[in-house]
Each structure stands twice: as C-alpha cells, then as structure tokens.
Design a protein around this motif. Structure first.
Motif, short mmCIF file in Angstrom:
data_model
loop_
_atom_site.label_atom_id
_atom_site.label_comp_id
_atom_site.label_asym_id
_atom_site.label_seq_id
_atom_site.Cartn_x
_atom_site.Cartn_y
_atom_site.Cartn_z
N UNK A 37 0.84 -1.20 0.00
CA UNK A 37 0.00 0.00 0.00
C UNK A 37 0.87 1.25 0.00
N UNK A 38 1.90 1.28 0.85
CA UNK A 38 2.79 2.44 0.92
C UNK A 38 3.47 2.69 -0.41
N UNK A 39 3.90 1.61 -1.04
CA UNK A 39 4.62 1.73 -2.31
C UNK A 39 3.70 2.17 -3.44
N UNK A 40 2.53 1.56 -3.52
CA UNK A 40 1.65 1.82 -4.66
C UNK A 40 0.84 3.11 -4.51
N UNK A 96 17.83 3.42 -19.80
CA UNK A 96 17.28 2.81 -21.02
C UNK A 96 16.86 1.37 -20.78
N UNK A 97 17.66 0.65 -19.99
CA UNK A 97 17.35 -0.76 -19.71
C UNK A 97 16.01 -0.89 -18.99
N UNK A 98 15.74 -0.02 -18.03
CA UNK A 98 14.44 -0.04 -17.36
C UNK A 98 14.13 1.33 -16.77
N UNK A 99 13.38 2.17 -17.52
CA UNK A 99 13.06 3.52 -17.04
C UNK A 99 12.10 3.54 -15.85
N UNK A 100 11.47 2.39 -15.54
CA UNK A 100 10.51 2.37 -14.43
C UNK A 100 11.19 2.27 -13.07
N UNK A 101 12.48 1.90 -13.05
CA UNK A 101 13.20 1.79 -11.78
C UNK A 101 13.33 3.18 -11.17
N UNK A 102 12.99 3.30 -9.89
CA UNK A 102 12.95 4.63 -9.26
C UNK A 102 14.33 5.19 -8.97
N UNK A 103 15.32 4.31 -8.81
CA UNK A 103 16.64 4.80 -8.42
C UNK A 103 17.70 4.36 -9.42
N UNK A 104 18.38 5.36 -9.99
CA UNK A 104 19.46 5.06 -10.92
C UNK A 104 20.79 5.61 -10.40
#
Length: 874
Positions: free
Chosen positions: A44-47, A398-406
């Motif tokens: 719940x916290x994450x979503x 580019x590999x995964x733009x949905x990851x929150x931390x790069x």
C-alpha cells in the motif's frame, strides 16, 4: 494533492491470518497475521504513496448498534487466540512504521474510517480505503475508492462508483439498502427472510431504496414476496439502519494530524529480525548499508598528476552532490582504469595541464555516470570534456526507465556488485549533507569509479540484448554532451523587462480587484476563501456546489461550474491566473537569473520520464503558460545573448498524430498527412460524414479533442470534460472515430496484446516501457497499463524524434561552421539564437534536417519562425 489511506485493521489482520499458514518464530510467537498485514502495508505504501495514513481497529465486542439489536454480530466464532495474540504485534509494527492507529469504545473501525473519509472529502482530498468488508463500499464517492481483499492478502479489487455500478447495478449509497433487504450473515443482520442478493438488487433497481420498496409492496409481483416484505417491514428498516456506517464519530483526531511520517528504521529492522521476516528485511538492505562490509577497493591519492594515470579507457567521476550543479563546488575527482584507481583533489586537477589535455581529448575514451553533470561542472571551471563513450546512468535508464533509483550504488547492487555505499550514507541527507573527511571521500569516489568502470560491459550487453545499443550510442550519448553545452550556455533574460511585466501584472490585478469588488457590491480579500465564499453563495446567492469543513468551497473546479452563472466568476478565474503568473513565473524567474551571467541555466533531465521525453527543472522552462496573452508575453524577456542576433524557433507540426498514422498504418490518417490536409478537418469529415466545406468550427474542435485524446488514451470521461458533453455523447464519438479509422482501433488492440505477451512496449527506436500491471486483476490498474501501452509507443517515438533532431541539427551546425546555438528544447520545439548573417541559412537548414530525422510513411513537417525575442519567434 493530499491523499488519505484508511486501513480496516481487524479486517486485514483477519484476512492475513486465514490466508497464510500458521507461522511462528523460534520463540513460538505466531507471526502469520503480522507478516501478511505488513506485506499488505508495504504494498500500500509503495503503490498509493499516501500523504496521510491511519489504521482503525475495533475497540471491543459491544457497539452502539447492540442498543438497536442485541443479536448484532452474535453467532460469530470466537477469534482464535493465535490471531488475537498477534494484534498487539501489529500495533507494534505500526508504531515502528510511525503510522497512526486508533480505536474508540462503542464504535467499529468502519465508523472511524467513515468519519475520517468524510473529513477528507470535505477538504477535497483523495481517499483510499482498504478492507475485506463489503460494508465499506457505501463510502465510495468521486473522491473515495475502496479496495477489498480477494483471494490471499495482497490481491485486492478496487471499487469506484463505476465499478459498483458494473458489479451490482446500483450506486454506493444503495449498498445499505441491499443489506437491509438481504441481510448479512457475517454480522448477523437479519434482512428479509428469503431475499438474497439477486432479488434485493432487482427490487432496488426498480424502486431505489428499502423505504420505497416497502411503500410499493402492492406493485411487487409474487404473493410470497409480498407476504415476506409485509411481515418483515420493521426488520428490513432495522437491518438497513445496522448496515449504515456512522460518519460523525466523536473521535478526537483530525485528518491533518495523520500526516505520513518517516519510519523508525532501527525499530522496523529490529522487529523484522525478532519475528524472523527475512524476505522483508531484504527490502531494507540500503538502510543496513553502512553496516555492510564492502569489497576492498584500494586506491591511490594523486596530487602530482602525470599522463601515466590516464590509460584509455578510464572511468571518470566528477563529484558534484548538489541538485543544482551550475557553479556548484566539485568535491573531488576519481579516475579508474586498468592501471589503477586514482583519487584527485580538485585543486590538483584544475592546476594540471595533463588533466586538462586528457579531459578535452576526444580520442581518450571515458566512461561516466551522468555525463551532462560532469560536462557542466568542469565547464564552469574552464575544463572541456570530450571523448565520453559510456554513461552508467543513461544505460541503466534505457534498460528499465521504471526503476525509481538510478544512482551508482543501486545500479551496482542490482548487478550484484556490492562495492559502493549510497551518497546519503556517505554525505548525509538534507540539512545534514556535508563533505566528509578526505579519506572517506576519496574511498567513496574510487568505489564509484570502480563501479562505473566494471559495469560498462554488463550494461552494454543488456542494451545489445534489448536491441537498444544504437539508441544508446547514436542518440542518448551524443545528446548528453549537447544538453551539457545547452545548460552551460544558458539563455539570456532581460531582467528589466521581467520586472516591468511584474508591474503590469500588479496593475492588472488591481484593475481586476476593483471590478470584482464592484460586481460583488462590497470589498473583501479575494485571496481568502473564508471571505470569498459568503460573498458568492450568500450575498450573490450563487448555487452551492461543494462545502468543506471550514465553509464553502471556492476551488477552481467549483468556479468553473459557475462560470455562466454570474459575470464575477470569469473575473475571479482571470484574477487567479494572473496572480499565479506573477508569483510563479515573474518572481520565480527573477530568482533564478544567475548573477554572473544574467542568464537562466535550466537543467534538462535526460533520465527521468518513462516515455523518454526531456523535462526541465531549476527552473522548468517547459511549462511557461501560453494560453493567456499575459503568459505568452513572459517569453518577451528571453532574448539572444548578443546584440543583433535573433531567436529562432522550429516546431514539429502534429508530430504525435503523424507517428500514430505511421504506426497504425490507417488509410484515412495517412491520406490526410500525405495530401497535406488539415488533419482535424479531415477527421471531422470522416466522423460526421460531411464534405470539407460543411465542417463547422464545433465539428473541428470536437475532432481535434479526439485526435489528441486518442494519443493519450482518452476515456469517455476525459473527452466529456474537455468538450463539456455527457459521457454517453463522448463515448459515442470515440466509437464513431474508431469505426472511421479501423486501423487505429486494430493498433490499440494489438499493442495491448503485445504488452501482455512481452510485459513491455517499445518505440520505433526500441525505447522500452515495462508494464507489469497489464495483467493485473485490478480493473483500474490494468486499464491504466492498457492506456499506457497504447500511448507510449506514440509519445515515446515523438520524444525520440525530437531528441534525434537535436543531435542531427547540432552535428549540422558544427559541420557547416555556423555560430548559431541551440538554447532550449520545449516539447516539440527547438529554440536557437542566431546571428543576423545566418538567419536565412538557418531558416532553410533547420526544418530540412528536422524533417529528415526519421523516415515515416507520412512526411514530418517543421515550421520555423524568428524574431528579436522568444515571444516574437512564435
């Protein structure tokens, strides 16, 4: 926007207990309900990312409802001791997470949730309720959604008004009427014997409420049914009363006090360890990081720099921790290559001819993290940076733009290389952020360099596997250097002109205030809702749209609904727009003009959006409002940096619709662009079945709204709002549009299916967007993922095209030895400053290059204009 999440504690704990096998730790403490509850909580916290949060519990067995009906909830099995033992642990877990929880004698958790959701609705907050109890569906409204647990604990079904209508065919307020007729065995609410859900719903669809059903018994078919209703009138009314959630509980708790707090990391980790929640502990690896033993990464501090340390290729770390890195201090530099790892103090690098020469040498291959930041930071110190062939940040994005931390540490950890701590662990957070002692800094930078150097081959292998290597090397890498130059160059702003505009807006506000006061027949503070409300709704007797806890709502959506009711309303809306222009844009821009350059140096975010579009911060120059003339005129302050030069703007025409025509291959859309027709007129002709000369302005307006809406996955509701028509009319128009352009409809179905199969969609240049929720059982989440699947290839390809145009135009300027400079990118528009003698050439060259950037089945079209300011160039 505030978002309140309310959790039915007992219900979720109960579901968790029975959904999971009976677990216990080595001390024999039962933990399955705590584990399930915590798993749900983390999800719940994450979503939901709530701003405010509360878990409500039942206080005891007896409530005010027992005064109405002694047998309320009797017959329920006693709560298993294995579960009741875990409820204190759940409260302890909530305390560790710093999440508010409460209970109140004589009331149920439902009543607390109902009361707080009502408070939040009055403030126009968004509310989400989590429970396993269908009773809470009665709370659903345009601001409140209810998620009910299904099978298991984290699998939920979310209900809004539409979902309740689809499931039951009634509105949320009628849920209590349904319970009144059919009863509820779990709560021992009797209802009317012999009436089940199907019959109850049939009666409610015909009559509307329990009361209306009882008043219409004579009209109801079936002798037995009439008898049952006649005999159980009082019981049906009592059952409805029992089912109603009481929303005025005397709870000494205001929703503002439920603000989400940072969790107590140590308490959470200690509790997880005590309860032996190993899988949940792994989610807090970054918190434990400081205690984690990292691999040994020996390095050498170099103050007397020689060319020997600059082997090719090398990872180069230029450490500038500040978010706004223009003119910010560089904390240190590291170089890592096959010969060793070297930490270089800034002063040594700045004074070293060898470093300057190596940094500027295009033949010396360099790997970096956030190349653009390095280009800008070194640029301000007079050091040119060239030869960067790999960027860890861009590759990871580019590999995964949905990851929150790069960040470097997280990218390395995802590749199982635990060699570097996070910046926060080394430098601290927020106000505590500070440069550490040199030995700590040197070690950190050497580790970053080692990560960048060693991850290069792994990341590039993934890019090749994803068919994204060309996107990386030919588009994003060159673009990062171009953006660095653009940021460093900045754009000149005429401060006096901005200040003059500020004075003009002040005069406009004064004039509007006078007109508003005259229309109101009284003087009052326009900016105070407490004073404005009574003027509108008591003195002028305008219809009340919405009330809040503190009085009348005067929010923008309320005023927009009243726009035709009184001439004061358009004046108020204009007053607010002008006031925002003054505070956000005039005053905001004046604050960020650099004192040394008199320019604004915005920061372009290259690795942020999931569609691949660039965004702009510090300040955001992509959202200067252009609907109001006063907003457009702000662009007058943006001028060339040299006397006699011009601002030139080149704008792609309807790029997303052209991309849609190409991707969908629809004959009608292709024809419109291939014959250079007005696409909105063509759409109106096709959808309304009229000749070109018979297309009215309103028809074209409707067609335009749908054309652009289709690109963004518009719904009947969205179209109804933009055109001020009913949802039914909107849906009819969307249906007619899709039947007129069958290949567009076919594309939409095919791309959704492709997303379901692959788990992602791609642009024409193979930029990916992952859509894990495309197979979700949750209707809302799945629908969002489907809309995203439809529009990402279009928006993302348009973003790729404008980025490629920046690379192509920049290369052409260099090749032609032109002095013109690319200053800004705003959506589908490129802004240049151009010397007088190059204007003619640039007017021909720029659109030619932009139109040849990508070959589609329809021609790309770029329109160019120029003038002494950005405003005049449009």
């Amino acid at each position: 926007m505030s978002k309140l999440v309310l959790i039915d504690g007992n219900s979720i704990a109960y579901r968790a207990f029975f959904a999971l096998p009976l677990l216990n730790n080595d001390k024999g403490v039962y933990t399955n309900a705590v584990y399930g509850f915590t798993t749900m909580l983390l999800k719940v916290l994450e979503e939901e990312e709530p701003t405010h949060l509360l878990v409500a519990f039942d206080a005891g067995k007896t409530t005010f409802r027992h005064e109405t009906y002694d047998e309320y909830k009797s017959g329920r099995q006693k709560t298993p001791s294995e579960l009741s033992e875990q409820l204190p642990l759940i409260r302890e877990m909530l305390d560790a997470f710093n999440i508010s929880h409460t209970e109140l004698a004589n009331y149920e958790a439902d009543d607390i949730i109902g009361t707080l959701s009502k408070q939040a609705e009055e403030k126009a907050w968004d509310i989400k309720v989590y429970s396993g109890d269908k009773d809470l569906l009665q709370l659903v409204s345009d601001k409140t959604k209810v998620s009910l647990t299904k099978k298991g604990i984290t699998n939920v079904e979310t209900y809004d008004i539409q979902a309740i209508d689809e499931r039951y065919g009634i509105n949320p307020k009628q849920i209590v009427d349904m319970k009144g007729l059919m009863g509820d065995s779990s709560d021992n609410i009797p209802g009317v014997p012999g009436i089940g859900e199907k019959t109850a719903l049939k009666l409610l669809k015909e009559h509307g409420s329990v009361e209306a059903v009882l008043e219409s018994i004579d009209q109801i078919s079936g002798k037995k049914m009439k008898e049952r209703l006649e005999e159980n009138k009082e019981q049906a009314l009592m059952s409805k009363e029992l089912a109603v959630i009481f929303r005025d509980v005397p709870i000494h708790l205001e929703i503002d006090t439920l603000k989400r707090q940072a969790l107590d990391t140590k308490k959470v980790i200690d509790l997880f360890k005590e309860l032996e929640f190993q899988s949940l502990l792994s989610k807090f690896d970054d918190v434990e990081e400081e205690k984690q033993e990292l691999e040994d990464v020996p390095f050498e501090k170099v103050e007397n720099i020689t060319e020997e340390i600059f082997a090719s290729p090398s990872a180069l770390i230029v450490e500038v921790p500040s978010e706004n890195y223009h003119h910010a201090d560089i904390w240190g530099i590291a170089v890592v290559n096959k010969t060793g790892r070297y930490y270089i103090p800034l002063d040594s690098a700045l004074s070293s001819e060898s470093f300057h020469k190596w940094a500027a040498d295009d033949s010396k291959e360099k790997y970096m993290f956030d190349t653009k930041r390095g280009v800008v930071a070194l640029g301000w110190k007079g050091i040119t940076l060239a030869g960067v062939t790999h960027d860890t940040l861009i590759a990871s994005y580019l590999i995964d733009p949905s990851v929150s931390s790069h960040n470097v540490a997280d990218i390395a950890a995802r590749k199982n290389k635990h060699i570097v701590h996070s910046d926060d662990a080394v430098y601290g957070k927020g106000a505590k952020r500070a440069i550490p002692e040199e030995s700590v800094l040197a070690d950190h930078l050497a580790r970053k360099g080692e990560a960048v150097f060693s991850l290069k081959s792994t990341l590039e292998e993934e890019l090749k596997k994803n068919e994204q290597y060309d996107l990386f090397t030919k588009l994003e890498m060159p673009l990062s250097l171009i953006l660095g130059k653009m940021e460093t160059s900045g754009v000149l702003v005429d401060k006096e002109q901005l200040e003059k505009m500020g004075e003009e807006l002040d005069a406009k506000l004064e004039e509007l205030q006078k007109e508003i006061h005259e229309l109101a027949g009284t003087e009052f503070n326009i900016n105070s809702p407490k004073q404005l409300g009574p003027v509108l709704f008591e003195k002028l007797n305008l219809p009340v749209i919405k009330k809040t806890k503190t009085g009348y709502s005067t929010s923008a959506d309320v005023l927009e609904k009243l726009e035709d009711q009184h001439e004061i309303i358009p004046k108020l809306l204009l007053y607010r727009q002008v006031a925002k222009l003054k505070s956000t844009y005039i005053e905001g821009l004046l604050k960020v003009i650099h004192p040394d350059t008199s320019k604004i140096h915005t920061i372009f975010n290259q690795a942020l959006t999931q569609t691949g579009r660039l965004s702009s911060t510090e300040p955001n120059l992509q959202n200067i409002p252009i609907r109001l003339e006063e907003g457009r005129r702000i662009r007058k302050a943006f001028v060339p940096s040299k006397k006699g030069w011009s601002i030139l703007a080149a704008d792609y025409s309807q790029i997303e619709l052209r991309v849609l025509a190409h991707i969908a291959g629809d004959k009608g859309l292709l024809e419109a662009f291939q014959k250079n027709m007005d696409v909105h007129t063509k759409t109106a002709m096709d959808v309304f079945h009229v000749k070109e000369e018979d297309v009215t302005a309103n028809m074209r307006r409707t067609a335009k709204a749908v054309n652009f809406g289709i690109v963004y996955g518009i719904s009947d509701y969205g179209l109804s709002q933009s055109l001020s028509i009913t949802r039914k009319e909107a849906q009819e128009f969307i249906d007619r549009y899709l039947s007129s352009y069958p290949n567009v409809k076919e594309y939409m179905e095919e791309i959704k299916e492709e997303a379901r199969e692959k788990g992602y969609v791609t642009t024409l240049l193979n930029r990916r967007r992952y859509l894990p929720e495309i197979t979700s059982r949750n209707f809302n989440r799945r629908s969002f993922a489907e809309r995203t699947a439809m529009n990402t290839p279009i928006q993302g390809t348009a973003a790729d095209i404008i980025k490629q145009a920046m690379v192509d135009v920049s290369a052409t300027l260099e090749k032609e030895n032109l002095h013109s400079r690319l200053l800004l990118q705003v959506h589908d528009e490129l802004i240049f400053e151009v010397p007088e003698e190059e204007v003619k050439k640039m007017r021909e060259l720029v659109p030619k290059v932009m139109e040849q950037t990508m070959q589609l089945d329809v021609p790309l079209k770029a329109e160019v204009s120029y003038g002494p300011t950005w405003y005049d160039a449009k």
